[in-house]
Design a protein around this motif. Structure first.
Motif, PDB file in Angstrom:
ATOM      1  N   PRO A 174       4.774 -63.873  81.314  1.00  0.00           N
ATOM      2  CA  PRO A 174       5.122 -63.099  82.520  1.00  0.00           C
ATOM      3  C   PRO A 174       4.012 -62.110  82.874  1.00  0.00           C
ATOM      4  O   PRO A 174       3.450 -61.441  82.001  1.00  0.00           O
ATOM      5  CB  PRO A 174       6.404 -62.357  82.104  1.00  0.00           C
ATOM      6  CG  PRO A 174       6.815 -62.937  80.788  1.00  0.00           C
ATOM      7  CD  PRO A 174       5.566 -63.464  80.149  1.00  0.00           C
ATOM      8  N   ILE A 175       3.696 -62.023  84.158  1.00  0.00           N
ATOM      9  CA  ILE A 175       2.684 -61.085  84.648  1.00  0.00           C
ATOM     10  C   ILE A 175       3.271 -60.313  85.832  1.00  0.00           C
ATOM     11  O   ILE A 175       3.856 -60.905  86.745  1.00  0.00           O
ATOM     12  CB  ILE A 175       1.398 -61.821  85.079  1.00  0.00           C
ATOM     13  CG1 ILE A 175       0.754 -62.502  83.871  1.00  0.00           C
ATOM     14  CG2 ILE A 175       0.413 -60.858  85.735  1.00  0.00           C
ATOM     15  CD1 ILE A 175      -0.491 -63.301  84.211  1.00  0.00           C
ATOM     16  N   THR A 176       3.109 -59.000  85.799  1.00  0.00           N
ATOM     17  CA  THR A 176       3.569 -58.158  86.907  1.00  0.00           C
ATOM     18  C   THR A 176       2.363 -57.632  87.669  1.00  0.00           C
ATOM     19  O   THR A 176       1.456 -57.038  87.075  1.00  0.00           O
ATOM     20  CB  THR A 176       4.397 -56.973  86.388  1.00  0.00           C
ATOM     21  OG1 THR A 176       5.498 -57.460  85.610  1.00  0.00           O
ATOM     22  CG2 THR A 176       4.948 -56.153  87.555  1.00  0.00           C
ATOM     23  N   LEU A 177       2.352 -57.875  88.972  1.00  0.00           N
ATOM     24  CA  LEU A 177       1.288 -57.367  89.842  1.00  0.00           C
ATOM     25  C   LEU A 177       1.801 -56.146  90.599  1.00  0.00           C
ATOM     26  O   LEU A 177       2.861 -56.196  91.228  1.00  0.00           O
ATOM     27  CB  LEU A 177       0.849 -58.448  90.826  1.00  0.00           C
ATOM     28  CG  LEU A 177       0.203 -59.697  90.212  1.00  0.00           C
ATOM     29  CD1 LEU A 177      -0.084 -60.731  91.298  1.00  0.00           C
ATOM     30  CD2 LEU A 177      -1.073 -59.337  89.471  1.00  0.00           C
ATOM     31  N   VAL A 178       1.033 -55.073  90.536  1.00  0.00           N
ATOM     32  CA  VAL A 178       1.423 -53.825  91.187  1.00  0.00           C
ATOM     33  C   VAL A 178       0.298 -53.364  92.103  1.00  0.00           C
ATOM     34  O   VAL A 178      -0.851 -53.239  91.663  1.00  0.00           O
ATOM     35  CB  VAL A 178       1.727 -52.728  90.144  1.00  0.00           C
ATOM     36  CG1 VAL A 178       2.142 -51.434  90.844  1.00  0.00           C
ATOM     37  CG2 VAL A 178       2.803 -53.183  89.175  1.00  0.00           C
ATOM     38  N   GLY A 179       0.603 -53.143  93.369  1.00  0.00           N
ATOM     39  CA  GLY A 179      -0.374 -52.545  94.289  1.00  0.00           C
ATOM     40  C   GLY A 179      -0.969 -53.471  95.322  1.00  0.00           C
ATOM     41  O   GLY A 179      -1.471 -53.018  96.350  1.00  0.00           O
ATOM     42  N   THR A 180      -0.934 -54.779  95.090  1.00  0.00           N
ATOM     43  CA  THR A 180      -1.541 -55.695  96.066  1.00  0.00           C
ATOM     44  C   THR A 180      -0.801 -55.656  97.406  1.00  0.00           C
ATOM     45  O   THR A 180      -1.413 -55.802  98.462  1.00  0.00           O
ATOM     46  CB  THR A 180      -1.543 -57.130  95.525  1.00  0.00           C
ATOM     47  OG1 THR A 180      -0.206 -57.501  95.150  1.00  0.00           O
ATOM     48  CG2 THR A 180      -2.451 -57.261  94.320  1.00  0.00           C
ATOM     49  N   GLY A 181       0.519 -55.460  97.346  1.00  0.00           N
ATOM     50  CA  GLY A 181       1.300 -55.411  98.580  1.00  0.00           C
ATOM     51  C   GLY A 181       1.020 -54.194  99.426  1.00  0.00           C
ATOM     52  O   GLY A 181       1.244 -54.210 100.641  1.00  0.00           O
ATOM     53  N   LYS A 182       0.533 -53.125  98.812  1.00  0.00           N
ATOM     54  CA  LYS A 182       0.181 -51.922  99.574  1.00  0.00           C
ATOM     55  C   LYS A 182      -1.217 -52.033 100.169  1.00  0.00           C
ATOM     56  O   LYS A 182      -1.487 -51.507 101.245  1.00  0.00           O
ATOM     57  CB  LYS A 182       0.272 -50.688  98.676  1.00  0.00           C
ATOM     58  CG  LYS A 182       1.687 -50.357  98.224  1.00  0.00           C
ATOM     59  CD  LYS A 182       1.716 -49.097  97.371  1.00  0.00           C
ATOM     60  CE  LYS A 182       3.137 -48.755  96.941  1.00  0.00           C
ATOM     61  NZ  LYS A 182       3.171 -47.534  96.095  1.00  0.00           N
ATOM     62  N   ILE A 183      -2.109 -52.702  99.460  1.00  0.00           N
ATOM     63  CA  ILE A 183      -3.480 -52.846  99.963  1.00  0.00           C
ATOM     64  C   ILE A 183      -3.536 -53.851 101.115  1.00  0.00           C
ATOM     65  O   ILE A 183      -4.192 -53.608 102.132  1.00  0.00           O
ATOM     66  CB  ILE A 183      -4.413 -53.280  98.819  1.00  0.00           C
ATOM     67  CG1 ILE A 183      -4.477 -52.166  97.767  1.00  0.00           C
ATOM     68  CG2 ILE A 183      -5.808 -53.604  99.349  1.00  0.00           C
ATOM     69  CD1 ILE A 183      -5.312 -52.511  96.556  1.00  0.00           C
ATOM     70  N   MET A 184      -2.847 -54.977 100.959  1.00  0.00           N
ATOM     71  CA  MET A 184      -2.766 -55.967 102.043  1.00  0.00           C
ATOM     72  C   MET A 184      -1.322 -56.466 102.128  1.00  0.00           C
ATOM     73  O   MET A 184      -0.958 -57.458 101.500  1.00  0.00           O
ATOM     74  CB  MET A 184      -3.726 -57.142 101.815  1.00  0.00           C
ATOM     75  CG  MET A 184      -3.737 -58.154 102.956  1.00  0.00           C
ATOM     76  SD  MET A 184      -4.827 -59.584 102.639  1.00  0.00           S
ATOM     77  CE  MET A 184      -6.454 -58.841 102.846  1.00  0.00           C
TER      78      MET A 184
END
Length: 337
Positions: free
Chosen positions: A280-290
């Protein structure tokens, strides 16, 4: 009150003042004129009504009309911004910062320039990859990592937490992550692992980028085609059994508000049948940048990749629930911070 029946049918409001029709007023039709003599509260003003198709820009602007009676007049034009893109999603022009737009243009310029050059390098080495390393494709994945790192480097930084939880490069695994942005692919490629993404077939038609995905061994999928879904699962299972790794976004689409959607069970069925671990990998912040639906902008910020401990099991339902809970808990911690 003077009111046109057609305006009522179109949902437009009516005015208590007399309506005069003007065929040519800088493209503006049907105006209500307020004279200084009859209506001193509204001196030299005209309220205009537009046809539904003409109400498409969100702004309040003043336009000067031709001087018919040697007197100055002005018209206040009112219109609305029609929703565009995904249903329920609309953005005010004032909310889109000029800096983010400029950064977006620079981002695509940089990534396109680098992609063209590196694609040529991939094509040159592709015959050797097919002969010596068809499954892992280490050469192509190394080039993809360079492309992603050089593209995002000037625009935002990436922090990795739990890098030690990644399986070895040559160890088969099923990677899964939440999906927030177009930038997720760029971010994940910087990990330097040889996993194969599952992507919709239309992406392969994109010049350079789509062709490079083909060379990388990306697995095509027709979302609404049941036969294609079965073929994709079969191909993924064969890849994992031969020592390769696959990557899934089990939500199936990008989240528009950052919340975690429902997981589809295809990735977990592959892991359960092949005995490969799920990472499992959690991505944080990409949705705010684009943000999803605003791919033309790049905001300032930092992206965080959280790599969790691998999870193994032979029950797809249990695997799906456990992995989703791990990612959901991490996102909840981020919101609390």
């Amino acid at each position: 009150m003077v009111c046109s029946a057609s305006y009522i049918q179109l949902g437009l409001y009516c005015s208590p003042y007399n309506i005069r029709k003007h065929l040519e007023h800088n493209g503006i039709r049907n105006c209500v004129h307020f004279s200084k003599t009859n209506y001193p509260k509204y001196p030299y003003k005209s309220q205009c009504f537009f046809h539904r198709r003409e109400r498409s820009i969100s702004m309040y602007a003043e336009y000067k009309l031709p001087n018919q009676n040697k007197k100055s007049r002005s018209v206040i034009v009112r219109s609305e911004l029609a929703s565009s893109g995904s249903p329920g999603t609309s953005y005010q022009l004032s909310e889109i910062q000029l800096g983010s737009k400029i950064r977006g243009i620079c981002f695509y310029t940089v990534t396109s320039f680098i992609a063209v050059f590196l694609f040529v390098v991939m094509v040159v080495g592709h015959p050797f990859v097919l002969l010596k390393d068809r499954c892992q494709r280490n050469y192509h994945n190394f080039i993809a990592k360079i492309w992603a790192s050089m593209t995002i480097g000037p625009f935002f930084s990436v922090k990795i937490q739990g890098y030690e939880n990644l399986p070895p490069k040559d160890s088969p695994a099923v990677y899964v992550s939440n999906h927030q942005s177009f930038l997720d692919i760029y971010t994940l490629l910087t990990l330097g692992r040889n996993f194969k993404f599952v992507s919709k077939t239309a992406i392969f038609l994109y010049p350079v980028v789509g062709w490079a995905m083909y060379l990388l061994g990306t697995i095509p999928l027709k979302r609404m085609d049941r036969k294609s879904q079965l073929q994709t699962l079969k191909r993924c299972m064969e890849l994992v059994k031969n020592g390769g790794s696959v990557f899934f976004f089990p939500e199936g689409t990008r989240s528009k508000d950052g919340s975690l959607g429902t997981f589809k069970k295809g990735a977990f069925s592959i892991a359960a049948k092949t005995g490969a671990p799920v990472v499992p990998i959690t991505l944080v912040g990409t949705g705010k940048i684009m943000p999803a639906g605003m791919e033309g902008t790049v905001n300032a910020g930092t992206v965080k990749i959280v790599i969790h401990l691998p999870i193994m099991g032979d029950n797809p339902d249990i695997l799906c629930t456990e992995v989703r809970n791990v990612i959901a808990d991490e996102l909840e911690l981020v919101r609390q911070d």
